[in-house]
Every structure is written in C-alpha cells, then in structure tokens.
Design a protein around this motif. Sequence first.
Motif, PDB file in Angstrom:
ATOM      1  N   PRO A 194      -8.346   2.217 -11.187  1.00 56.93           N
ATOM      2  CA  PRO A 194      -8.467   2.102  -9.635  1.00 56.93           C
ATOM      3  C   PRO A 194      -9.724   1.897  -9.363  1.00 56.93           C
ATOM      4  O   PRO A 194     -10.593   2.320  -9.991  1.00 56.93           O
ATOM      5  N   LEU A 195      -9.899   1.146  -8.159  1.00 56.01           N
ATOM      6  CA  LEU A 195     -11.243   0.828  -7.664  1.00 56.01           C
ATOM      7  C   LEU A 195     -11.263   1.571  -6.191  1.00 56.01           C
ATOM      8  O   LEU A 195     -10.555   1.335  -5.246  1.00 56.01           O
ATOM      9  N   ILE A 196     -11.937   2.904  -6.310  1.00 59.91           N
ATOM     10  CA  ILE A 196     -11.813   3.699  -5.114  1.00 59.91           C
ATOM     11  C   ILE A 196     -13.179   3.483  -4.484  1.00 59.91           C
ATOM     12  O   ILE A 196     -14.488   3.447  -5.247  1.00 59.91           O
ATOM     13  N   LEU A 197     -13.172   3.705  -2.979  1.00 57.61           N
ATOM     14  CA  LEU A 197     -14.184   3.136  -2.266  1.00 57.61           C
ATOM     15  C   LEU A 197     -14.056   4.093  -1.009  1.00 57.61           C
ATOM     16  O   LEU A 197     -13.178   3.977  -0.325  1.00 57.61           O
ATOM     17  N   HIS A 198     -14.991   5.133  -0.922  1.00 54.17           N
ATOM     18  CA  HIS A 198     -14.651   6.102   0.214  1.00 54.17           C
ATOM     19  C   HIS A 198     -13.422   6.752   0.263  1.00 54.17           C
ATOM     20  O   HIS A 198     -12.796   6.832   1.262  1.00 54.17           O
ATOM     21  N   GLU A 199     -13.084   7.226  -1.049  1.00 54.48           N
ATOM     22  CA  GLU A 199     -11.707   7.771  -1.370  1.00 54.48           C
ATOM     23  C   GLU A 199     -10.348   7.008  -0.839  1.00 54.48           C
ATOM     24  O   GLU A 199      -9.420   7.649  -0.815  1.00 54.48           O
ATOM     25  N   ARG A 200     -10.606   5.682  -0.724  1.00 54.65           N
ATOM     26  CA  ARG A 200      -9.622   4.820  -0.414  1.00 54.65           C
ATOM     27  C   ARG A 200      -9.504   3.893  -1.452  1.00 54.65           C
ATOM     28  O   ARG A 200     -10.313   3.419  -2.155  1.00 54.65           O
ATOM     29  N   LEU A 201      -8.110   3.164  -1.679  1.00 52.11           N
ATOM     30  CA  LEU A 201      -7.985   2.661  -2.953  1.00 52.11           C
ATOM     31  C   LEU A 201      -8.470   1.109  -2.320  1.00 52.11           C
ATOM     32  O   LEU A 201      -7.485   0.515  -1.389  1.00 52.11           O
ATOM     33  N   LEU A 202      -9.435   0.301  -2.843  1.00 47.08           N
ATOM     34  CA  LEU A 202      -9.921  -1.118  -2.758  1.00 47.08           C
ATOM     35  C   LEU A 202      -8.721  -1.775  -3.310  1.00 47.08           C
ATOM     36  O   LEU A 202      -8.528  -2.927  -2.873  1.00 47.08           O
ATOM     37  N   GLY A 203      -8.693  -1.515  -4.543  1.00 47.86           N
ATOM     38  CA  GLY A 203      -7.895  -2.344  -5.322  1.00 47.86           C
ATOM     39  C   GLY A 203      -7.469  -1.816  -6.862  1.00 47.86           C
ATOM     40  O   GLY A 203      -8.113  -0.538  -7.021  1.00 47.86           O
ATOM     41  N   PHE A 204      -7.424  -2.637  -8.041  1.00 44.73           N
ATOM     42  CA  PHE A 204      -7.362  -1.987  -9.115  1.00 44.73           C
ATOM     43  C   PHE A 204      -7.203  -2.925 -10.229  1.00 44.73           C
ATOM     44  O   PHE A 204      -7.179  -4.179  -9.763  1.00 44.73           O
ATOM     45  N   VAL A 205      -7.791  -2.617 -11.329  1.00 43.86           N
ATOM     46  CA  VAL A 205      -7.879  -3.810 -12.517  1.00 43.86           C
ATOM     47  C   VAL A 205      -6.590  -3.285 -13.675  1.00 43.86           C
ATOM     48  O   VAL A 205      -6.787  -2.214 -14.009  1.00 43.86           O
TER      49      VAL A 205
ATOM     50  N   PRO B 262       0.763  -1.390  -0.103  1.00 44.88           N
ATOM     51  CA  PRO B 262      -0.057  -0.041   0.061  1.00 44.88           C
ATOM     52  C   PRO B 262       1.006   1.251  -0.170  1.00 44.88           C
ATOM     53  O   PRO B 262       0.351   2.302  -0.352  1.00 44.88           O
ATOM     54  N   ASN B 263       2.010   1.323   0.448  1.00 45.78           N
ATOM     55  CA  ASN B 263       3.059   2.455   0.529  1.00 45.78           C
ATOM     56  C   ASN B 263       3.679   2.486  -0.791  1.00 45.78           C
ATOM     57  O   ASN B 263       4.923   3.300  -0.908  1.00 45.78           O
ATOM     58  N   GLY B 264       3.476   1.597  -1.729  1.00 46.85           N
ATOM     59  CA  GLY B 264       4.311   1.694  -3.039  1.00 46.85           C
ATOM     60  C   GLY B 264       4.041   2.835  -3.790  1.00 46.85           C
ATOM     61  O   GLY B 264       2.767   3.443  -3.498  1.00 46.85           O
ATOM     62  N   ALA B 265       4.908   2.958  -4.755  1.00 48.63           N
ATOM     63  CA  ALA B 265       4.692   4.445  -5.757  1.00 48.63           C
ATOM     64  C   ALA B 265       3.228   3.972  -6.551  1.00 48.63           C
ATOM     65  O   ALA B 265       2.369   5.099  -6.679  1.00 48.63           O
ATOM     66  N   LEU B 266       2.937   3.044  -7.014  1.00 47.87           N
ATOM     67  CA  LEU B 266       1.870   2.763  -7.904  1.00 47.87           C
ATOM     68  C   LEU B 266       0.525   2.898  -6.955  1.00 47.87           C
ATOM     69  O   LEU B 266      -0.430   3.593  -7.607  1.00 47.87           O
ATOM     70  N   CYS B 267       0.381   2.451  -5.798  1.00 51.10           N
ATOM     71  CA  CYS B 267      -0.682   2.101  -5.070  1.00 51.10           C
ATOM     72  C   CYS B 267      -1.061   3.754  -4.492  1.00 51.10           C
ATOM     73  O   CYS B 267      -1.996   4.365  -4.420  1.00 51.10           O
ATOM     74  N   ARG B 268       0.092   4.597  -3.965  1.00 48.49           N
ATOM     75  CA  ARG B 268       0.132   5.730  -3.518  1.00 48.49           C
ATOM     76  C   ARG B 268      -0.662   6.617  -4.521  1.00 48.49           C
ATOM     77  O   ARG B 268      -1.250   7.559  -4.448  1.00 48.49           O
ATOM     78  N   PHE B 269      -0.008   6.556  -5.848  1.00 47.72           N
ATOM     79  CA  PHE B 269      -0.428   7.347  -6.939  1.00 47.72           C
ATOM     80  C   PHE B 269      -2.068   7.450  -7.157  1.00 47.72           C
ATOM     81  O   PHE B 269      -2.742   8.262  -7.428  1.00 47.72           O
ATOM     82  N   LEU B 270      -2.570   5.999  -7.200  1.00 50.01           N
ATOM     83  CA  LEU B 270      -3.740   5.585  -7.475  1.00 50.01           C
ATOM     84  C   LEU B 270      -4.816   6.149  -6.545  1.00 50.01           C
ATOM     85  O   LEU B 270      -5.582   6.424  -7.039  1.00 50.01           O
ATOM     86  N   GLU B 271      -4.252   5.925  -5.297  1.00 48.36           N
ATOM     87  CA  GLU B 271      -5.229   6.454  -4.312  1.00 48.36           C
ATOM     88  C   GLU B 271      -5.076   8.027  -4.304  1.00 48.36           C
ATOM     89  O   GLU B 271      -6.018   8.705  -3.976  1.00 48.36           O
ATOM     90  N   ARG B 272      -4.116   8.846  -4.462  1.00 44.74           N
ATOM     91  CA  ARG B 272      -3.898  10.208  -4.459  1.00 44.74           C
ATOM     92  C   ARG B 272      -4.767  10.959  -5.699  1.00 44.74           C
ATOM     93  O   ARG B 272      -5.449  11.769  -5.435  1.00 44.74           O
ATOM     94  N   ARG B 273      -4.205  10.450  -6.661  1.00 43.63           N
ATOM     95  CA  ARG B 273      -4.675  11.029  -7.896  1.00 43.63           C
ATOM     96  C   ARG B 273      -6.064  10.349  -8.598  1.00 43.63           C
ATOM     97  O   ARG B 273      -6.927  11.134  -8.985  1.00 43.63           O
ATOM     98  N   GLN B 274      -6.270   9.166  -8.254  1.00 43.86           N
ATOM     99  CA  GLN B 274      -7.323   8.540  -8.654  1.00 43.86           C
ATOM    100  C   GLN B 274      -7.672   8.645 -10.372  1.00 43.86           C
ATOM    101  O   GLN B 274      -8.564   8.850 -10.649  1.00 43.86           O
ATOM    102  N   TRP B 275      -6.593   8.239 -11.146  1.00 42.37           N
ATOM    103  CA  TRP B 275      -6.555   8.464 -12.424  1.00 42.37           C
ATOM    104  C   TRP B 275      -6.274   7.174 -13.067  1.00 42.37           C
ATOM    105  O   TRP B 275      -5.911   5.951 -12.261  1.00 42.37           O
TER     106      TRP B 275
END
Length: 316
Positions: free
Chosen positions: A176-187, A129-142
């Motif tokens: 990204p799979l965003i739930l309540h502004e948190r990253l639940l996962g990604f596809v 969860p603290n990796g670059a990919l997960c942090r980017f997906l949760e922060r930017r939601q792109w």
Amino acid sequence: VYLLVMAAAGYYIRYFGGTWGAVLQVTFLFGALLLLFVMFFSGTLRARLKVFLSKNFFSYHYDYREEWLRFTRTLSEGEPGVQLRERSIQAISELVHSPGGALWLSQDAGAYKQLAHWNMPSAKGIEEPNGALCRFLERRQWVIDIEECQAQPDLYDGLELPEWLRSAPHAWLVVPLILHERLLGFVVLARSKGKISLDWEVSDLLKTAGRQAASYLAQLEAARALLVARQFESFNRMSAFVVHDLKNLVAQLSLLLSNADKHKHKPAFQADMIETVAHSVDKMKRLLFQLRGGYTLEPPAPVALDDLLRQVVAAR
C-alpha cells in the motif's frame, strides 16, 4: 522464560498465600496450563509472539542506512517528474530483489487504475475505493502476500482478492502507498528472485518505503494539477484578448456592410472598404500567429509617440 515465570509465581503463592495458598496454587496452575495450551494451538498468538521476540531479541537482516540511501537515490535520480512512477516501482522492488512490478494510483473519479509498470506485463484491473482490496489496504495498511491470502484468508480478515489480481502472472506482494492515513495507491510486486519470505521486518520495510514513495508521487500529481491549472488560466487570459480583438473586427466589418448599400457606388467608400478589409485580414493573421505561439509579425522598432498622437488627433 515461561517456565521460570510460572515457577516463581507458584512458589510465591505457595509460601505467601496463607490459608488460601492451596486454592490459589491450583487456580494459578490451571491458568498457566490453559495459557500454555493456547500458545501451542493458536497460530496467531504464536506468530505474534515470534514477531515480538524477533523485533526485540534478534539482529536485523537489513542495513537500513544502505537500503534507504539506495531507495532515495533511485527515486531522485533523473529529471524531475520524468518516469517517477516507474522509478517508484523500481525502488520498492529492489528492496526485496523483485524483478518488476506495477503501480495503481487513484484518479479524479476515485477509481484506482494502473498508470505504470516496470518489467511486468500490464494488467487491466480497476479497483473502486469502496472495494474489498482498497478498504483493507487503507484500514489495515498491511503488505499482502497474495499466495498466503488465498491459502489462509483468515489471516487477512477474510479478504477475497479480485480476479484480475489472482490471475496476474508472477504477482507476489501488494504494497500500500499511504499518504496522511489515506490510500493513494498500491504497488503489485513480481515474485522475488531470492528466497525472501514476508516476515515482520520485510513488511515494515516495504510499508515505510511505500509511504516515502507516496509522498513523491503525491508531489508529482500536485505539480501536474498546478500545471494544468496554469494552462487553463493562461488560456482564459488569452481568450479574453482574442474575444476583444474579434469584437473590434466584427464591429468594423458590420459597420462596413451597413454603409455598403448607401455608399457602395462612391469611389472613396470603395477605397476605404478595401483598406478596412485589408486591415481586418492583417489583424486576423496576427491573431492566428499569436494563437500558434508566436508574438508578432513585425520586428520591434521605436515609435514616435508625438507624431502618432498628431495623426490620431488630425484623423479624429
């Protein structure tokens, strides 16, 4: 529009600027030329301007009613909770005509692991969860275009994709799979069979679909967690009964052994000992049968409580 706005502002300054009109006109002309220069040579600004114009002055490529009906139907078809992860991948993939994809979800330890794939080879990548990919997906939601990110990392804040994702065959987009502004996962989606480029409309559609799929998947995970909790509760309740019965059996056999040295030569004690052991064996058989999921070895039958109570009083 740019030239009309600049001309109108210039004439306004010329006719209403007074003694400072010439200075203001030169200053404004310089600012207008500087703005035009930035627009010509700034790819980011041009891209944002293009997205703004497309969103407000052009018709949409998708019939959102039809897309959302098909998306919801794909998610909700079949038995509840059965292959929902695979159906989530399929529903998102069909929006962009992708032939397959894979799903990563957060686990109890926090790491994101691949839990399902649809028409796409399984990948071994595990993301923290603290990796670059997960942090980017949760922060930017792109939505990430993998090829574009590798070619122009500055567009994605200098994001460096993990090796397993760069080497994944046919990998195209990361949704990204965003739930309540948190990253639940990604596809991770495979490359589309059609000529579809990741513009603002495709990105918004995929992000919204990702949020919808995340709510379905979160509901599935909550239902599974509740089922496990109920199973533990049932196991604990059953264990209490089993321990109680075992304590009774141990007490009977312990009492039998403690009296064996003193009364083992008496025929009455021997008969009572055999009866007690037989009763204990029968009780343990019942316990084993109940632990295997059964209820009772005897068929249900009415009990005469008055006769039973008289027997108990006479015996005790």
